[in-house]
Design a protein around this motif. Sequence first.
Motif, PDB file in Angstrom:
ATOM      1  N   GLU A  12     -57.668 -48.023  31.292  1.00 38.62           N
ATOM      2  CA  GLU A  12     -57.402 -46.626  30.962  1.00 38.62           C
ATOM      3  C   GLU A  12     -56.384 -46.531  29.830  1.00 38.62           C
ATOM      4  O   GLU A  12     -55.464 -47.341  29.732  1.00 38.62           O
ATOM      5  CB  GLU A  12     -56.875 -45.865  32.185  1.00 38.62           C
ATOM      6  N   THR A  13     -56.563 -45.521  28.988  1.00 44.11           N
ATOM      7  CA  THR A  13     -55.626 -45.296  27.880  1.00 44.11           C
ATOM      8  C   THR A  13     -55.152 -43.846  27.900  1.00 44.11           C
ATOM      9  O   THR A  13     -55.746 -42.990  28.549  1.00 44.11           O
ATOM     10  CB  THR A  13     -56.278 -45.590  26.518  1.00 44.11           C
ATOM     11  N   GLU A  14     -54.069 -43.599  27.179  1.00 42.52           N
ATOM     12  CA  GLU A  14     -53.567 -42.242  26.992  1.00 42.52           C
ATOM     13  C   GLU A  14     -53.215 -42.049  25.527  1.00 42.52           C
ATOM     14  O   GLU A  14     -52.857 -43.007  24.831  1.00 42.52           O
ATOM     15  CB  GLU A  14     -52.346 -41.986  27.880  1.00 42.52           C
ATOM     16  N   LYS A  15     -53.322 -40.826  25.064  1.00 44.40           N
ATOM     17  CA  LYS A  15     -52.995 -40.525  23.666  1.00 44.40           C
ATOM     18  C   LYS A  15     -51.527 -40.125  23.572  1.00 44.40           C
ATOM     19  O   LYS A  15     -51.074 -39.222  24.276  1.00 44.40           O
ATOM     20  CB  LYS A  15     -53.884 -39.408  23.142  1.00 44.40           C
ATOM     21  N   LEU A  16     -50.799 -40.810  22.694  1.00 44.98           N
ATOM     22  CA  LEU A  16     -49.392 -40.483  22.466  1.00 44.98           C
ATOM     23  C   LEU A  16     -49.203 -40.105  21.001  1.00 44.98           C
ATOM     24  O   LEU A  16     -49.837 -40.683  20.108  1.00 44.98           O
ATOM     25  CB  LEU A  16     -48.500 -41.677  22.807  1.00 44.98           C
ATOM     26  N   TYR A  17     -48.303 -39.159  20.752  1.00 47.36           N
ATOM     27  CA  TYR A  17     -48.006 -38.767  19.374  1.00 47.36           C
ATOM     28  C   TYR A  17     -47.185 -39.861  18.698  1.00 47.36           C
ATOM     29  O   TYR A  17     -46.323 -40.499  19.315  1.00 47.36           O
ATOM     30  CB  TYR A  17     -47.272 -37.434  19.333  1.00 47.36           C
ATOM     31  N   LEU A  18     -47.473 -40.060  17.414  1.00 45.11           N
ATOM     32  CA  LEU A  18     -46.894 -41.168  16.661  1.00 45.11           C
ATOM     33  C   LEU A  18     -45.774 -40.675  15.749  1.00 45.11           C
ATOM     34  O   LEU A  18     -45.945 -39.726  14.978  1.00 45.11           O
ATOM     35  CB  LEU A  18     -47.987 -41.838  15.818  1.00 45.11           C
ATOM     36  N   PHE A  19     -44.625 -41.357  15.823  1.00 43.97           N
ATOM     37  CA  PHE A  19     -43.473 -41.085  14.960  1.00 43.97           C
ATOM     38  C   PHE A  19     -43.134 -42.344  14.167  1.00 43.97           C
ATOM     39  O   PHE A  19     -43.480 -43.466  14.566  1.00 43.97           O
ATOM     40  CB  PHE A  19     -42.256 -40.653  15.786  1.00 43.97           C
ATOM     41  N   HIS A  20     -42.426 -42.139  13.040  1.00 51.35           N
ATOM     42  CA  HIS A  20     -42.043 -43.260  12.182  1.00 51.35           C
ATOM     43  C   HIS A  20     -40.545 -43.195  11.872  1.00 51.35           C
ATOM     44  O   HIS A  20     -39.962 -42.104  11.826  1.00 51.35           O
ATOM     45  CB  HIS A  20     -42.818 -43.226  10.858  1.00 51.35           C
ATOM     46  N   GLY A  21     -39.974 -44.370  11.655  1.00 53.28           N
ATOM     47  CA  GLY A  21     -38.622 -44.465  11.107  1.00 53.28           C
ATOM     48  C   GLY A  21     -37.612 -43.536  11.745  1.00 53.28           C
ATOM     49  O   GLY A  21     -37.434 -43.516  12.955  1.00 53.28           O
ATOM     50  N   ARG A  45     -50.413 -37.756  13.824  1.00 54.89           N
ATOM     51  CA  ARG A  45     -51.401 -38.695  14.358  1.00 54.89           C
ATOM     52  C   ARG A  45     -51.103 -39.025  15.817  1.00 54.89           C
ATOM     53  O   ARG A  45     -49.957 -38.951  16.272  1.00 54.89           O
ATOM     54  CB  ARG A  45     -51.393 -40.001  13.560  1.00 54.89           C
ATOM     55  N   THR A  46     -52.150 -39.420  16.538  1.00 56.79           N
ATOM     56  CA  THR A  46     -51.984 -39.945  17.888  1.00 56.79           C
ATOM     57  C   THR A  46     -52.510 -41.373  17.929  1.00 56.79           C
ATOM     58  O   THR A  46     -53.300 -41.788  17.073  1.00 56.79           O
ATOM     59  CB  THR A  46     -52.743 -39.098  18.926  1.00 56.79           C
ATOM     60  N   VAL A  47     -52.054 -42.140  18.912  1.00 56.21           N
ATOM     61  CA  VAL A  47     -52.552 -43.497  19.126  1.00 56.21           C
ATOM     62  C   VAL A  47     -52.974 -43.617  20.586  1.00 56.21           C
ATOM     63  O   VAL A  47     -52.399 -42.987  21.474  1.00 56.21           O
ATOM     64  CB  VAL A  47     -51.480 -44.566  18.799  1.00 56.21           C
ATOM     65  N   ASP A  48     -54.010 -44.426  20.825  1.00 56.82           N
ATOM     66  CA  ASP A  48     -54.455 -44.694  22.186  1.00 56.82           C
ATOM     67  C   ASP A  48     -53.679 -45.883  22.724  1.00 56.82           C
ATOM     68  O   ASP A  48     -53.748 -46.983  22.165  1.00 56.82           O
ATOM     69  CB  ASP A  48     -55.957 -44.990  22.210  1.00 56.82           C
ATOM     70  N   VAL A  49     -52.957 -45.663  23.813  1.00 58.60           N
ATOM     71  CA  VAL A  49     -52.086 -46.674  24.396  1.00 58.60           C
ATOM     72  C   VAL A  49     -52.553 -46.977  25.815  1.00 58.60           C
ATOM     73  O   VAL A  49     -52.812 -46.038  26.589  1.00 58.60           O
ATOM     74  CB  VAL A  49     -50.620 -46.179  24.416  1.00 58.60           C
ATOM     75  N   PRO A  50     -52.681 -48.266  26.192  1.00 57.04           N
ATOM     76  CA  PRO A  50     -53.080 -48.591  27.566  1.00 57.04           C
ATOM     77  C   PRO A  50     -52.088 -48.023  28.574  1.00 57.04           C
ATOM     78  O   PRO A  50     -50.878 -48.114  28.391  1.00 57.04           O
ATOM     79  CB  PRO A  50     -53.066 -50.126  27.587  1.00 57.04           C
ATOM     80  N   TYR A  65     -41.658 -37.756  29.067  1.00 56.25           N
ATOM     81  CA  TYR A  65     -42.731 -37.556  28.089  1.00 56.25           C
ATOM     82  C   TYR A  65     -42.625 -38.658  27.037  1.00 56.25           C
ATOM     83  O   TYR A  65     -41.685 -38.694  26.255  1.00 56.25           O
ATOM     84  CB  TYR A  65     -42.596 -36.178  27.445  1.00 56.25           C
ATOM     85  N   ASP A  66     -43.598 -39.567  27.020  1.00 56.96           N
ATOM     86  CA  ASP A  66     -43.563 -40.708  26.100  1.00 56.96           C
ATOM     87  C   ASP A  66     -44.114 -40.344  24.730  1.00 56.96           C
ATOM     88  O   ASP A  66     -45.023 -39.510  24.606  1.00 56.96           O
ATOM     89  CB  ASP A  66     -44.383 -41.867  26.669  1.00 56.96           C
ATOM     90  N   PHE A  67     -43.580 -40.982  23.708  1.00 59.56           N
ATOM     91  CA  PHE A  67     -44.182 -40.948  22.374  1.00 59.56           C
ATOM     92  C   PHE A  67     -44.131 -42.352  21.798  1.00 59.56           C
ATOM     93  O   PHE A  67     -43.443 -43.233  22.314  1.00 59.56           O
ATOM     94  CB  PHE A  67     -43.493 -39.924  21.454  1.00 59.56           C
ATOM     95  N   TRP A  68     -44.896 -42.591  20.725  1.00 57.91           N
ATOM     96  CA  TRP A  68     -45.071 -43.936  20.179  1.00 57.91           C
ATOM     97  C   TRP A  68     -44.396 -44.024  18.821  1.00 57.91           C
ATOM     98  O   TRP A  68     -44.318 -43.039  18.089  1.00 57.91           O
ATOM     99  CB  TRP A  68     -46.553 -44.253  20.039  1.00 57.91           C
ATOM    100  N   VAL A  69     -43.926 -45.206  18.473  1.00 57.97           N
ATOM    101  CA  VAL A  69     -43.197 -45.405  17.212  1.00 57.97           C
ATOM    102  C   VAL A  69     -43.783 -46.571  16.423  1.00 57.97           C
ATOM    103  O   VAL A  69     -44.011 -47.664  16.980  1.00 57.97           O
ATOM    104  CB  VAL A  69     -41.692 -45.660  17.477  1.00 57.97           C
ATOM    105  N   HIS A  70     -44.056 -46.340  15.147  1.00 54.50           N
ATOM    106  CA  HIS A  70     -44.376 -47.388  14.173  1.00 54.50           C
ATOM    107  C   HIS A  70     -43.298 -47.370  13.094  1.00 54.50           C
ATOM    108  O   HIS A  70     -42.860 -46.294  12.684  1.00 54.50           O
ATOM    109  CB  HIS A  70     -45.733 -47.148  13.505  1.00 54.50           C
TER     110      HIS A  70
END
Length: 312
Positions: A35-44, A23-28, A148-153
């Motif tokens: 403006e937003t950018e799409k980052l890939y989402l990682f968990h745990g 999944r990707t998330v839209d991040v400001p 290179y940024d990625f997002w974490v939940h």
Amino acid sequence: MSFFGFGSNPTVEFVLNDIADRRTVDVPKLLSEGETEKLYLFHGNETVSGQVIIKPPGGKKIEHNGIKIELLGQVELFYDRTNHYEFTSLVSELESAGDIVSEKSFPFEFVNVEKSHESYNGTNVRLRYFLKVTVNLKKSLTNIVKEYDFWVHNYAQHPEVNNTIKMEVGIEECLHIEFEYNKSKYHLKDVVIGKIYFLLVRIKIKHMEIALIKRETTGSGPNLYNESQTLTKFEIMDGAPVRGESIPVRLFLGGFDLTPTYRNVHGKFSLKYYLNLVLVDEEDRRYFKQQEITLWRKAPSKKTKPATELSE
């Protein structure tokens, strides 16, 4: 800046594994209003792996003393941009000293990386995870650096203890109310259910409203900053109540862009949520009481396969 005099710089590209199903998330975007950018989402503790592709500019070669990749997690305070706090730091060497004369791919893998906090972009702070490649150039005062940024939940378990919130407040001899919320910890798609019970009413109340407030606290001492944002506010009572009257409260959290509660993350920042109950009298005087609630992220339900009808 060009590393090779006039002309193009080398290109550095990140290609993550398993992106087809990720999944990707839209991040400001930072410092880019709207403006937003799409980052890939990682968990745990998911593994982060992929390839770094480095391509020299046409007709040139890259002479270097080594290439490394880092996986970093850090807290950045916007008023102190020179001192970032790193809470995760992993490094892997991609290549020792040598030359790159044509496009070259370098695989990398960071196995079961502990990502102890969720990513966050706030008013005065951000918590980010990113990959960083550094090419240590020969005969150069600067290096090639690419991030290179990625997002974490992070998903949490249902709280073992989740007491109701019940409190009696008021003004002596004028107003006594009792408010009750069905629990103190809510997941991000939950519903706050409660009631307001009037025990004593001797002032003329015009209406009552409830608000959901987000409060970000950063820094400490002289550099302590508090930023509050009202996410929603709505009226739950119009007109004067009488003693013994009970007013229901129902607030659906799923309609708002919420994060889990952050508590004193490495002494740098906190993010808390409050329910703010406000009563307004006929002279427009306001009486309020705030109550903190804890938010957490619930894992999505597993999809079940549709049942197959049995034939006779």
